[in-house]
Design an enzyme around this catalytic site. Structure first.
Site, mmCIF file in Angstrom:
data_model
loop_
_atom_site.group_PDB
_atom_site.id
_atom_site.type_symbol
_atom_site.label_atom_id
_atom_site.label_comp_id
_atom_site.label_asym_id
_atom_site.label_seq_id
_atom_site.Cartn_x
_atom_site.Cartn_y
_atom_site.Cartn_z
ATOM 1 N N ASP A 5 0.848 -1.185 0.000
ATOM 2 C CA ASP A 5 0.000 0.000 0.000
ATOM 3 C C ASP A 5 0.884 1.236 0.000
ATOM 4 O O ASP A 5 1.697 1.423 0.912
ATOM 5 C CB ASP A 5 -0.900 -0.008 1.236
ATOM 6 C CG ASP A 5 -2.001 1.034 1.188
ATOM 7 O OD1 ASP A 5 -1.800 2.097 0.551
ATOM 8 O OD2 ASP A 5 -3.055 0.807 1.796
ATOM 9 N N SER A 26 -2.657 15.657 -12.287
ATOM 10 C CA SER A 26 -3.882 15.842 -13.055
ATOM 11 C C SER A 26 -4.055 17.313 -13.386
ATOM 12 O O SER A 26 -3.563 18.179 -12.650
ATOM 13 C CB SER A 26 -5.093 15.362 -12.234
ATOM 14 O OG SER A 26 -6.314 15.753 -12.819
ATOM 15 N N TYR A 34 -10.145 16.061 -4.155
ATOM 16 C CA TYR A 34 -9.271 15.392 -5.124
ATOM 17 C C TYR A 34 -8.336 16.402 -5.786
ATOM 18 O O TYR A 34 -7.120 16.175 -5.877
ATOM 19 C CB TYR A 34 -10.120 14.685 -6.184
ATOM 20 C CG TYR A 34 -9.319 14.145 -7.342
ATOM 21 C CD1 TYR A 34 -8.532 13.011 -7.190
ATOM 22 C CD2 TYR A 34 -9.344 14.772 -8.588
ATOM 23 C CE1 TYR A 34 -7.787 12.508 -8.257
ATOM 24 C CE2 TYR A 34 -8.615 14.282 -9.656
ATOM 25 C CZ TYR A 34 -7.840 13.154 -9.482
ATOM 26 O OH TYR A 34 -7.098 12.666 -10.528
ATOM 27 N N ALA A 35 -8.890 17.530 -6.250
ATOM 28 C CA ALA A 35 -8.067 18.559 -6.887
ATOM 29 C C ALA A 35 -7.012 19.079 -5.926
ATOM 30 O O ALA A 35 -5.877 19.365 -6.331
ATOM 31 C CB ALA A 35 -8.950 19.700 -7.393
ATOM 32 N N LYS A 62 -4.087 16.794 -5.936
ATOM 33 C CA LYS A 62 -3.325 16.893 -7.174
ATOM 34 C C LYS A 62 -2.529 18.196 -7.230
ATOM 35 O O LYS A 62 -1.400 18.225 -7.746
ATOM 36 C CB LYS A 62 -4.262 16.763 -8.377
ATOM 37 C CG LYS A 62 -4.877 15.379 -8.499
ATOM 38 C CD LYS A 62 -3.793 14.348 -8.761
ATOM 39 C CE LYS A 62 -4.176 12.947 -8.490
ATOM 40 N NZ LYS A 62 -3.137 11.953 -8.862
#
Length: 241
Positions: A63, A141, A154-155, A158
């Protein structure tokens, strides 16, 4: 522009059980490199070793949220192939939804996997890369460059990758270590299925393919050492930017 041969170079790849990481392993072995790969799913790693040949691949299940996994990956590369030339940090998880969606545990897992997983893999690789120079490629991303509705956390992970990679590039450039951030928009993989994406959605057919990003990674690693690509953003022709 001439390109560098990757023959017998050794590249560690995280997130290699599927998607961009898996296609990158395939593309690099096709370019005559050796790869050390890690991911959580042992069965997927076993399939990859069987496909590409154990003379070309060494696999370590683990992991990426655990720093010991990155250390084991680097140790496996050195034990099997005697050196480490580059790192591709492709492991990550997605969860789409509003800033209020997702449990505390789900969001914490995503932050740890996407950001700290990158930090751990870089910290494990750098001592070996310092011996003779090399490359670090961080798969982030476009979300980390611009954000977007229904992907705030999430952003954020990233964006953290993008800033971290840029700082590491400035820190290690003079030691012969180049750092590139890959910032793709939507890619058609199993990424985030059931967590904001739906299997069979026709829109997935319009997205880029993981092999597109893998080809960009191989091209970046093949660039002559006199130049470095610090950031590469890419979009599907069918997707608005």
């Amino acid at each position: 522009m001439e390109t560098r041969s990757l023959e017998n170079t050794v590249i560690a790849i995280t997130g290699a059980s599927s998607g961009i990481g898996r296609e990158t392993a395939r593309a690099l072995v096709a370019a005559s490199a050796k790869v050390a790969v890690t991911a959580r799913r042992q069965d997927r790693l076993d399939e990859l070793v069987s496909e590409l040949g154990d003379e070309n691949v060494v696999a370590v299940a683990g992991d990426i949220r655990d720093s010991a996994t990155s250390q084991s990956l680097v140790e496996a590369a050195i034990s099997k192939f005697g050196r480490l030339d580059s790192l591709v940090a492709a492991a990550g998880v997605g969860l789409y939804g509003s800033v209020m969606d997702g449990s505390d545990e789900e969001l914490s897992d995503m932050v740890t996997a996407n950001f700290l997983g990158t930090v751990w893999s870089v910290r494990a690789a750098v001592p070996k890369l310092r011996e003779h120079g090399g490359d670090i490629v961080v798969v982030a991303s476009v979300a980390g460059l611009r954000g977007g509705a229904n992907e705030a956390v999430y952003a954020g992970t990233k964006a953290a990758q993008v800033v971290f990679a840029g700082a590491v590039d400035r820190e290690l450039r003079t030691e012969g270590i180049r750092v590139t951030t890959m910032c793709p928009a939507a890619v058609s993989t199993e990424f985030a299925l059931g967590r904001g994406r739906t299997a069979g959605d026709p829109q997935l057919d319009e997205y880029m393919r993981p092999e597109d990003i893998a080809a960009a990674i191989v091209f970046t690693l093949q660039q002559p050492r006199r130049l470095r690509t610090t950031q590469w953003a890419m979009w599907s022709s069918a997707q608005g930017s």
